[in-house]
Design a protein around this motif. Structure first.
Motif, PDB file in Angstrom:
ATOM      1  N   ALA A   1       1.316  37.835  18.214  1.00 28.92           N
ATOM      2  CA  ALA A   1       2.688  37.628  17.766  1.00 28.92           C
ATOM      3  C   ALA A   1       2.884  37.991  16.300  1.00 28.92           C
ATOM      4  O   ALA A   1       3.976  38.413  15.902  1.00 28.92           O
ATOM      5  CB  ALA A   1       3.106  36.180  18.013  1.00 28.92           C
ATOM      6  N   GLU A   2       1.852  37.850  15.490  1.00 26.79           N
ATOM      7  CA  GLU A   2       2.014  38.114  14.061  1.00 26.79           C
ATOM      8  C   GLU A   2       2.389  39.563  13.777  1.00 26.79           C
ATOM      9  O   GLU A   2       3.269  39.840  12.944  1.00 26.79           O
ATOM     10  CB  GLU A   2       0.738  37.742  13.311  1.00 26.79           C
ATOM     11  CG  GLU A   2       0.754  38.085  11.826  1.00 26.79           C
ATOM     12  CD  GLU A   2       1.895  37.447  11.051  1.00 26.79           C
ATOM     13  OE1 GLU A   2       2.320  38.037  10.036  1.00 26.79           O
ATOM     14  OE2 GLU A   2       2.380  36.363  11.452  1.00 26.79           O
ATOM     15  N   LEU A   3       1.766  40.504  14.446  1.00 26.89           N
ATOM     16  CA  LEU A   3       2.082  41.911  14.193  1.00 26.89           C
ATOM     17  C   LEU A   3       3.454  42.278  14.773  1.00 26.89           C
ATOM     18  O   LEU A   3       4.159  43.124  14.210  1.00 26.89           O
ATOM     19  CB  LEU A   3       0.984  42.811  14.765  1.00 26.89           C
ATOM     20  CG  LEU A   3       0.739  44.140  14.025  1.00 26.89           C
ATOM     21  CD1 LEU A   3       0.576  43.922  12.530  1.00 26.89           C
ATOM     22  CD2 LEU A   3      -0.478  44.848  14.585  1.00 26.89           C
ATOM     23  N   PHE A   4       3.848  41.645  15.869  1.00 25.73           N
ATOM     24  CA  PHE A   4       5.216  41.807  16.372  1.00 25.73           C
ATOM     25  C   PHE A   4       6.206  41.289  15.323  1.00 25.73           C
ATOM     26  O   PHE A   4       7.233  41.915  15.040  1.00 25.73           O
ATOM     27  CB  PHE A   4       5.411  41.024  17.675  1.00 25.73           C
ATOM     28  CG  PHE A   4       4.953  41.731  18.926  1.00 25.73           C
ATOM     29  CD1 PHE A   4       3.644  42.165  19.075  1.00 25.73           C
ATOM     30  CD2 PHE A   4       5.826  41.943  19.977  1.00 25.73           C
ATOM     31  CE1 PHE A   4       3.218  42.804  20.233  1.00 25.73           C
ATOM     32  CE2 PHE A   4       5.424  42.582  21.141  1.00 25.73           C
ATOM     33  CZ  PHE A   4       4.114  43.017  21.265  1.00 25.73           C
ATOM     34  N   ARG A   5       5.879  40.123  14.756  1.00 18.58           N
ATOM     35  CA  ARG A   5       6.769  39.497  13.766  1.00 18.58           C
ATOM     36  C   ARG A   5       6.966  40.383  12.544  1.00 18.58           C
ATOM     37  O   ARG A   5       8.100  40.665  12.139  1.00 18.58           O
ATOM     38  CB  ARG A   5       6.173  38.149  13.335  1.00 18.58           C
ATOM     39  CG  ARG A   5       7.068  37.348  12.380  1.00 18.58           C
ATOM     40  CD  ARG A   5       6.300  36.255  11.654  1.00 18.58           C
ATOM     41  NE  ARG A   5       5.364  36.829  10.695  1.00 18.58           N
ATOM     42  CZ  ARG A   5       5.713  37.290   9.490  1.00 18.58           C
ATOM     43  NH1 ARG A   5       6.969  37.246   9.086  1.00 18.58           N
ATOM     44  NH2 ARG A   5       4.799  37.797   8.677  1.00 18.58           N
ATOM     45  N   VAL A   6       5.867  40.848  11.955  1.00 14.97           N
ATOM     46  CA  VAL A   6       5.989  41.624  10.725  1.00 14.97           C
ATOM     47  C   VAL A   6       6.622  42.983  10.998  1.00 14.97           C
ATOM     48  O   VAL A   6       7.306  43.537  10.129  1.00 14.97           O
ATOM     49  CB  VAL A   6       4.625  41.757  10.023  1.00 14.97           C
ATOM     50  CG1 VAL A   6       3.745  42.848  10.649  1.00 14.97           C
ATOM     51  CG2 VAL A   6       4.817  42.031   8.526  1.00 14.97           C
ATOM     52  N   SER A   7       6.450  43.524  12.193  1.00 14.51           N
ATOM     53  CA  SER A   7       7.101  44.792  12.542  1.00 14.51           C
ATOM     54  C   SER A   7       8.621  44.641  12.481  1.00 14.51           C
ATOM     55  O   SER A   7       9.324  45.496  11.931  1.00 14.51           O
ATOM     56  CB  SER A   7       6.674  45.243  13.941  1.00 14.51           C
ATOM     57  OG  SER A   7       5.288  45.531  13.988  1.00 14.51           O
ATOM     58  N   CYS A   8       9.128  43.563  13.057  1.00 17.08           N
ATOM     59  CA  CYS A   8      10.573  43.323  13.030  1.00 17.08           C
ATOM     60  C   CYS A   8      11.064  43.000  11.622  1.00 17.08           C
ATOM     61  O   CYS A   8      12.137  43.464  11.209  1.00 17.08           O
ATOM     62  CB  CYS A   8      10.926  42.187  13.985  1.00 17.08           C
ATOM     63  SG  CYS A   8      10.725  42.594  15.733  1.00 17.08           S
TER      64      CYS A   8
ATOM     65  N   LEU B   1       8.829  37.184  20.920  1.00 14.25           N
ATOM     66  CA  LEU B   1       8.580  38.254  21.881  1.00 14.25           C
ATOM     67  C   LEU B   1       7.079  38.511  22.001  1.00 14.25           C
ATOM     68  O   LEU B   1       6.572  38.747  23.109  1.00 14.25           O
ATOM     69  CB  LEU B   1       9.301  39.533  21.450  1.00 14.25           C
ATOM     70  CG  LEU B   1       9.165  40.717  22.418  1.00 14.25           C
ATOM     71  CD1 LEU B   1       9.937  40.445  23.709  1.00 14.25           C
ATOM     72  CD2 LEU B   1       9.657  42.018  21.770  1.00 14.25           C
ATOM     73  N   GLY B   2       6.365  38.465  20.879  1.00 17.70           N
ATOM     74  CA  GLY B   2       4.918  38.658  20.913  1.00 17.70           C
ATOM     75  C   GLY B   2       4.210  37.577  21.710  1.00 17.70           C
ATOM     76  O   GLY B   2       3.265  37.857  22.462  1.00 17.70           O
ATOM     77  N   ILE B   3       4.666  36.337  21.564  1.00 17.77           N
ATOM     78  CA  ILE B   3       4.102  35.243  22.351  1.00 17.77           C
ATOM     79  C   ILE B   3       4.353  35.487  23.839  1.00 17.77           C
ATOM     80  O   ILE B   3       3.439  35.367  24.666  1.00 17.77           O
ATOM     81  CB  ILE B   3       4.716  33.897  21.904  1.00 17.77           C
ATOM     82  CG1 ILE B   3       4.216  33.530  20.498  1.00 17.77           C
ATOM     83  CG2 ILE B   3       4.383  32.779  22.898  1.00 17.77           C
ATOM     84  CD1 ILE B   3       4.954  32.362  19.868  1.00 17.77           C
ATOM     85  N   ALA B   4       5.595  35.820  24.165  1.00 18.17           N
ATOM     86  CA  ALA B   4       5.945  36.080  25.571  1.00 18.17           C
ATOM     87  C   ALA B   4       5.134  37.241  26.128  1.00 18.17           C
ATOM     88  O   ALA B   4       4.639  37.180  27.264  1.00 18.17           O
ATOM     89  CB  ALA B   4       7.441  36.370  25.698  1.00 18.17           C
TER      90      ALA B   4
END
Length: 344
Positions: free
Chosen positions: A186-193, A217-220
């Protein structure tokens, strides 16, 4: 290594269900691929061929897509391409290291870097990719991007370390699982957004909302991926089923199953996780269906997707929001496809 000798690979292949989203991103993804190819000249000649082997154009490109979608219709396009390249290189570096730890031979139909060059060279190659990503981040005119990327890289590595140390452990809790996926995926999804919204010129309030959307979204996505490891179609998801069970990872489907099995059967499953007994995937699948594991785990996916939607709701008038929602909608479709398999 001359540019003419560098390998040419097919374009990015979107995950099942994300084709329409990626169709809208074709120009941006083409720029990204060109940018990544251009980075090879920055590597020393002695390892340029190794870097080329990893910086391929056949991956899913989900994280770069999040950068582009979060910055939709705004900002400096080149800055968005550079940020997308940074998060993709960080992701590729983690895959190189993952394959070493998993002793994996194949990824996306090709020999892994570890298999091709040996684990000693591969671990250093992953380090070189991390270093280059941070070098790119440092080239932005302010330190904000470099600070965000370096912090996220550390968190992703922390999640991988936690998962490695807990491999074959039978006392993993739901809290342990949640913490690992928040860090490693989830962290890389988060920083991408976050980077996409920031570089797209949007206000800090939306950048924070986009970041929370990406985290949820990364968690899901990770929980879905853990479900797919049992209920997916091997040809469709591109990997062998049951790898989590065989490698001793207590993912959410297995945690839920452990909580519902009678004592003797639970003890047998934990023996498989610990590596003291040969895993019986067929038996575990039958038990998951009997104890309705899919429905319980799907609830966790839906909860994360609902939280992702809630983060965007106050900003519905902004151009990136309907674009980002397409990703959560596509994941819903993928989960639905798994549900059919689980009930089959």
């Amino acid at each position: 290594m001359p540019a003419s000798a560098l390998s040419v690979r097919p374009p990015a292949v979107p995950p099942p269900g994300l084709g329409p989203v990626f169709d809208q991103l074709r120009p941006q993804l083409a720029e990204l691929d060109g940018f990544l190819r251009g980075q090879l000249a920055s590597f020393e000649p002695e390892i340029r061929g190794l870097a080329d082997y990893c910086l391929d154009t056949s991956g899913k490109r989900i994280r770069p897509a999040l950068v582009f979608l979060s910055g939709w219709s705004g900002g400096d396009q080149l800055a968005l391409v550079r940020a997308a390249a940074i998060v993709e290189i960080v992701h590729l570096a983690t895959l190189v290291h993952d394959d070493i730890m998993d002793a994996a031979d194949l990824r996306r139909g090709h020999a892994t870097a570890s298999r091709r060059y040996g684990p000693e060279a591969a671990v250093l190659l992953g380090d070189a990719l991390f270093a280059h990503a941070l070098n790119l981040a440092a080239q932005f005119p302010t330190t904000e991007v470099c600070l965000a990327v370096s912090e996220s890289t550390r968190k992703v590595c922390t999640g991988e370390i936690m998962q490695t140390l807990r491999r074959r452990a039978t006392d993993v809790t739901r809290a342990d699982y949640d913490r690992v996926i928040e860090l490693k995926t989830a962290e890389l999804f988060r920083v991408s957004c976050q980077l996409g919204a920031h570089l797209g010129g949007y206000a800090a309030e939306f950048a924070a909302a986009a970041a929370e959307f990406g985290r949820q979204l990364g968690i899901a996505y990770q929980i879905y991926d853990d479900l797919a490891d049992f209920f997916g179609d091997e040809a469709r998801i591109g990997k062998t089923l049951g790898t989590d069970l065989r490698s001793g990872k207590l993912t959410l489907p297995l945690l839920v199953l452990c909580g519902r099995l009678p004592a003797a059967e639970r003890a047998a499953l934990l023996e498989e996780i610990a590596g003291r007994r040969t895993p019986d995937l067929a038996a575990r699948l039958a038990q998951m269906r009997e104890h309705q594991v899919f429905a319980s785990v799907e609830t966790a996916v839906q909860s994360a997707l609902a939280a992702a939607e809630a983060a965007l709701a106050p900003h519905a008038q902004l151009a990136p929001v309907p674009m980002l929602r397409q990703l959560s909608d596509a994941l819903q479709i993928q989960v639905g496809s798994l549900r059919v398999s689980a009930n089959g």
